[in-house]
Write a protein that holds these residues in place. Sequence first.
Motif, PDB file in Angstrom:
ATOM      1  N   LEU A  96       0.923  -1.069  -0.024  1.00  0.00           N
ATOM      2  CA  LEU A  96       0.096  -0.066  -0.004  1.00  0.00           C
ATOM      3  C   LEU A  96       0.753   1.188   0.087  1.00  0.00           C
ATOM      4  CD1 LEU A  96      -2.738  -1.009   2.557  1.00  0.00           C
ATOM      5  CD2 LEU A  96      -3.223  -0.411   0.124  1.00  0.00           C
ATOM      6  N   ARG A  97       1.940   1.185   0.806  1.00  0.00           N
ATOM      7  CA  ARG A  97       2.852   2.468   0.876  1.00  0.00           C
ATOM      8  C   ARG A  97       3.555   2.709  -0.299  1.00  0.00           C
ATOM      9  NH1 ARG A  97       8.178   2.864   2.327  1.00  0.00           N
ATOM     10  NH2 ARG A  97       9.162   4.380   3.463  1.00  0.00           N
ATOM     11  N   ASP A  98       3.822   1.899  -1.086  1.00  0.00           N
ATOM     12  CA  ASP A  98       4.419   1.698  -2.441  1.00  0.00           C
ATOM     13  C   ASP A  98       3.755   2.362  -3.484  1.00  0.00           C
ATOM     14  OD1 ASP A  98       6.754   0.807  -1.355  1.00  0.00           O
ATOM     15  OD2 ASP A  98       6.755  -1.052  -2.398  1.00  0.00           O
ATOM     16  N   LEU A  99       2.197   2.167  -3.141  1.00  0.00           N
ATOM     17  CA  LEU A  99       1.104   2.852  -4.102  1.00  0.00           C
ATOM     18  C   LEU A  99       0.762   3.996  -3.692  1.00  0.00           C
ATOM     19  CD1 LEU A  99      -1.705  -0.133  -4.306  1.00  0.00           C
ATOM     20  CD2 LEU A  99      -0.070   0.980  -6.103  1.00  0.00           C
ATOM     21  N   GLY A 100       1.449   4.615  -2.642  1.00  0.00           N
ATOM     22  CA  GLY A 100       1.102   5.975  -2.291  1.00  0.00           C
ATOM     23  C   GLY A 100      -0.001   6.238  -1.392  1.00  0.00           C
ATOM     24  N   VAL A 101      -0.647   4.943  -0.799  1.00  0.00           N
ATOM     25  CA  VAL A 101      -1.710   4.859  -0.157  1.00  0.00           C
ATOM     26  C   VAL A 101      -1.616   5.082   1.394  1.00  0.00           C
ATOM     27  CG1 VAL A 101      -3.851   3.414   0.606  1.00  0.00           C
ATOM     28  CG2 VAL A 101      -2.963   3.546  -1.884  1.00  0.00           C
ATOM     29  N   THR A 102      -2.149   5.890   1.882  1.00  0.00           N
ATOM     30  CA  THR A 102      -1.712   5.915   3.513  1.00  0.00           C
ATOM     31  C   THR A 102      -2.836   4.977   4.324  1.00  0.00           C
ATOM     32  OG1 THR A 102      -1.080   8.234   3.313  1.00  0.00           O
ATOM     33  CG2 THR A 102      -1.698   7.403   5.409  1.00  0.00           C
ATOM     34  N   ALA A 103      -2.335   4.334   4.941  1.00  0.00           N
ATOM     35  CA  ALA A 103      -3.176   3.246   5.839  1.00  0.00           C
ATOM     36  C   ALA A 103      -3.558   3.324   7.180  1.00  0.00           C
ATOM     37  CB  ALA A 103      -3.075   1.892   5.223  1.00  0.00           C
ATOM     38  N   ASP A 104      -4.283   3.346   7.933  1.00  0.00           N
ATOM     39  CA  ASP A 104      -4.346   3.310   9.188  1.00  0.00           C
ATOM     40  C   ASP A 104      -4.103   1.810   9.609  1.00  0.00           C
ATOM     41  OD1 ASP A 104      -5.074   5.814   9.643  1.00  0.00           O
ATOM     42  OD2 ASP A 104      -7.214   5.526  10.175  1.00  0.00           O
ATOM     43  N   VAL A 105      -3.360   1.633  10.807  1.00  0.00           N
ATOM     44  CA  VAL A 105      -3.177   0.295  11.359  1.00  0.00           C
ATOM     45  C   VAL A 105      -4.393  -0.053  12.560  1.00  0.00           C
ATOM     46  CG1 VAL A 105      -1.518  -1.443  12.255  1.00  0.00           C
ATOM     47  CG2 VAL A 105      -0.829   0.192  10.569  1.00  0.00           C
ATOM     48  N   VAL A 106      -5.228  -0.838  12.315  1.00  0.00           N
ATOM     49  CA  VAL A 106      -6.166  -1.143  13.278  1.00  0.00           C
ATOM     50  C   VAL A 106      -6.223  -2.466  13.965  1.00  0.00           C
ATOM     51  CG1 VAL A 106      -7.564   0.898  12.306  1.00  0.00           C
ATOM     52  CG2 VAL A 106      -7.958  -1.643  11.587  1.00  0.00           C
ATOM     53  N   SER A 107      -6.853  -2.559  15.130  1.00  0.00           N
ATOM     54  CA  SER A 107      -6.901  -3.846  15.850  1.00  0.00           C
ATOM     55  C   SER A 107      -8.137  -4.594  15.027  1.00  0.00           C
ATOM     56  CB  SER A 107      -7.394  -3.447  17.235  1.00  0.00           C
ATOM     57  OG  SER A 107      -8.031  -4.575  17.787  1.00  0.00           O
ATOM     58  N   PRO A 108      -8.236  -5.749  15.028  1.00  0.00           N
ATOM     59  CA  PRO A 108      -9.354  -6.525  14.441  1.00  0.00           C
ATOM     60  C   PRO A 108     -10.712  -6.279  15.388  1.00  0.00           C
ATOM     61  CG  PRO A 108      -7.304  -8.021  14.927  1.00  0.00           C
ATOM     62  CD  PRO A 108      -7.019  -6.768  15.603  1.00  0.00           C
ATOM     63  N   ASP A 109     -10.331  -5.786  16.519  1.00  0.00           N
ATOM     64  CA  ASP A 109     -11.695  -5.430  17.285  1.00  0.00           C
ATOM     65  C   ASP A 109     -11.923  -3.943  16.988  1.00  0.00           C
ATOM     66  OD1 ASP A 109     -11.906  -7.808  18.774  1.00  0.00           O
ATOM     67  OD2 ASP A 109     -10.105  -7.033  19.910  1.00  0.00           O
ATOM     68  N   GLY A 110     -11.269  -3.210  16.127  1.00  0.00           N
ATOM     69  CA  GLY A 110     -11.432  -1.671  15.842  1.00  0.00           C
ATOM     70  C   GLY A 110     -12.923  -1.749  14.740  1.00  0.00           C
ATOM     71  N   ASP A 111     -12.977  -0.513  14.699  1.00  0.00           N
ATOM     72  CA  ASP A 111     -14.203  -0.075  13.898  1.00  0.00           C
ATOM     73  C   ASP A 111     -13.806  -0.040  12.539  1.00  0.00           C
ATOM     74  OD1 ASP A 111     -16.404   1.094  12.892  1.00  0.00           O
ATOM     75  OD2 ASP A 111     -16.228   3.096  13.538  1.00  0.00           O
ATOM     76  N   LEU A 112     -14.656  -0.774  11.449  1.00  0.00           N
ATOM     77  CA  LEU A 112     -13.929  -0.641  10.101  1.00  0.00           C
ATOM     78  C   LEU A 112     -14.922   0.072   9.119  1.00  0.00           C
ATOM     79  CD1 LEU A 112     -13.157  -4.456   9.656  1.00  0.00           C
ATOM     80  CD2 LEU A 112     -11.630  -2.354  10.436  1.00  0.00           C
ATOM     81  N   ASP A 113     -15.807   0.650   9.805  1.00  0.00           N
ATOM     82  CA  ASP A 113     -16.700   1.298   8.902  1.00  0.00           C
ATOM     83  C   ASP A 113     -16.253   2.576   8.027  1.00  0.00           C
ATOM     84  OD1 ASP A 113     -18.862  -0.365   9.336  1.00  0.00           O
ATOM     85  OD2 ASP A 113     -19.741   0.784  11.177  1.00  0.00           O
ATOM     86  N   ARG A 114     -15.331   3.384   8.533  1.00  0.00           N
ATOM     87  CA  ARG A 114     -15.037   4.325   7.832  1.00  0.00           C
ATOM     88  C   ARG A 114     -14.101   3.967   6.862  1.00  0.00           C
ATOM     89  NH1 ARG A 114     -10.555   6.777  12.191  1.00  0.00           N
ATOM     90  NH2 ARG A 114     -11.747   5.616  13.839  1.00  0.00           N
TER      91      ARG A 114
END
Length: 654
Positions: free
Chosen positions: A425-443
């Motif tokens: 993802l980083r190489d594509l220029g995409v900024t990602a959040d790193v989240v817990s599998p218990d985290g909220d994915l809706d956004r």
Amino acid sequence: MITLGCDYNPEQWPAEVWAEDVALMRSAGIGLVAINVFGWSEIEPRPGEYDFKNLDAIVELLHENGIRVNLGTATASPPPWLAARHPELLPMAADGTRRYPGGRQAWCPSSPVFRAYAGKLVEQVAERYGNHPAVALWHVSNELGCHNALCYCDESAAAFRRWLQARYHTIENLNTSWGTSFWSQRYGDWAEILPPRAALSLRNPAQLLDFRRFSSDELLGWYHAEAAILRQHSTLPITTNFMVTAHIRDLDYWRWAPAMDVIANDHYLDHRLGDPAAELSFAADLTRGLAAGRPWILMEQSTGAVSWQPHNLAKRPGEMLRNTLTHVARGADTICFFQWRASAQGSEKFHSALLPHAGTGTEQWTEVLDLSRALDRLAEVAGSAVEADAAVLFSWESWWAAEQEGRPSTAVDYLGQVHAAYGGLRDLGVTADVVSPDGDLDRYRFVVVPCLYLVSDEQAARIGTFVERGGTVLVTFFSGIADQDDRVRLGGYPGAFRELLGVNAEEFFPLLPETTVTLDDGGTGTLWTERLRATTAEVRASYRDGPLPGVPAITVNRHGRGSAWYIATNLDKTALQRVMSEAAGVAPGHPRDLETVRRYKSGKSYLFLLNHGGTEIEYPATGTDLISGERADGRVRVRPGGVRVLEEERGKRP
Ligand code: GLA
Ligand code: GLA
């Protein structure tokens, strides 16, 4: 304002040096100084005998000079007298041997004796400095669990049993969860349970996993105990420095983060890895995840070499600034270094510092002053937030479980798989959040699930719902295999995600290291293949050779309103990039070596452009470079190794 800070260990220097130190700190724009981190043997030279003369003087000196104090509770490393009096508090390794004083952190996290002495010390420190106007932040202990996270002594055994009783209530529940019918391990009584000490054969994986959970909780419990004492005397924020880094895995920081008033991390480039700068980006994004998107503190990094890797590489000109701005770009508003003045003695005497052995007439010092000026110019960036529409799921529990004894292949390492996915993802220029599998994915729009071996029913359901509602997920191999007890999910792999992915695998076919399989779309795979069948998924690529010719390697499944990709092998970088780009719906062609991240605040955006390569890069952007003051109209040039932070004129997300 972006605060610049450092660790300061004045106890290593004669008092004459202190005034010079603080004068130089002022010229370098240091605003926050961590002291008393390893101060215990200074402030309590003999049991119950406290001596705060020097610490008082240092606090006053910093205060007079307008420098805020990040005050250590000093419990990280007990003085020699403590272990001499109470050798029973020394930590025990899995083989039953003790670890001795002479280094640091030689204490058992469950030791009531340690806790009693350390608690009294914290009380003293809190009482004395809790209302001092110079103190801005409490620094509990130091890197809790850096060396002593797993202790196997009898005291730890007793605490482990208590933890297990609270978790399982009955010994029968424990037997069921641990699968103790295997190899005649059925327990009749809590007292029979031990920490997973060294054994003749493979050990019980569920016991190992619970011991890791317990050990992380145990140190978190100690953090809570110190914080409770501090709170009786002070209303200041309390934190401890996390180690979100490649080689420490013992603390489940998803469980720790809610206990912190502010998230702080220590990060050092790790030259044992293929791409240390990419790991830095990942660690910074994970730290932002722990901070739930709020600004965080980089509590330690180095100006140059460390002294604990086999080959301690110095930083090249510009590298310290690039590293620092990676942290800032990804959400840090405070940047601190370990340490102020390079030690002349002790096991870190070859560790770099803001003020090197050679003094101020050095390139290193000049770079420190330059960095300080650059951070000054970024003042308005503070308080802004990164906004990502992609996420990578990360789990310490799953890391522990995926790397147990008795797994299909020791060549598959969890973090390596996470880094590969994140790097794609980083190489594509995409900024990602790193989240817990218990985290909220809706956004999010796009979620990557790399090697998530252990997954609870709720976590799996949440990922499924995310896709049903229109999200895209990309799952990589050895995900969804086991439940929270490390019990295999039956009926074909990956048990938790079969329906979602529209596939069913009946057998793992790991590859020997150095073996490569080719795919019919031109890509290659290593480490892993599996006898996979597409049930409802569309096959995007299959193996051309290797143990499973013709068998699917990459699939995509429509699920609800979204889609779910599966990659069943360890793809080479180019092939991964291709799948990632299609799955994420992001065109390829992001300039190689250019790291791009945006932070947003009240209608403004700040575009960070960091060129990690050796050639100049042109990038489309319009705005003013906060560091150089230059304007860019449509295109900006970033010189080799250089950085730009553009305040963009377009006041919204592009
Ligand atoms: C850690 C510790 C410091 C020091 C540095 C060296 O982060 O907290 O005390 O040992 O590492 O890199
Ligand atoms: C670990 C930590 C580093 C540093 C070293 C020093 O590796 O991650 O930050 O403290 O130990 O021994």
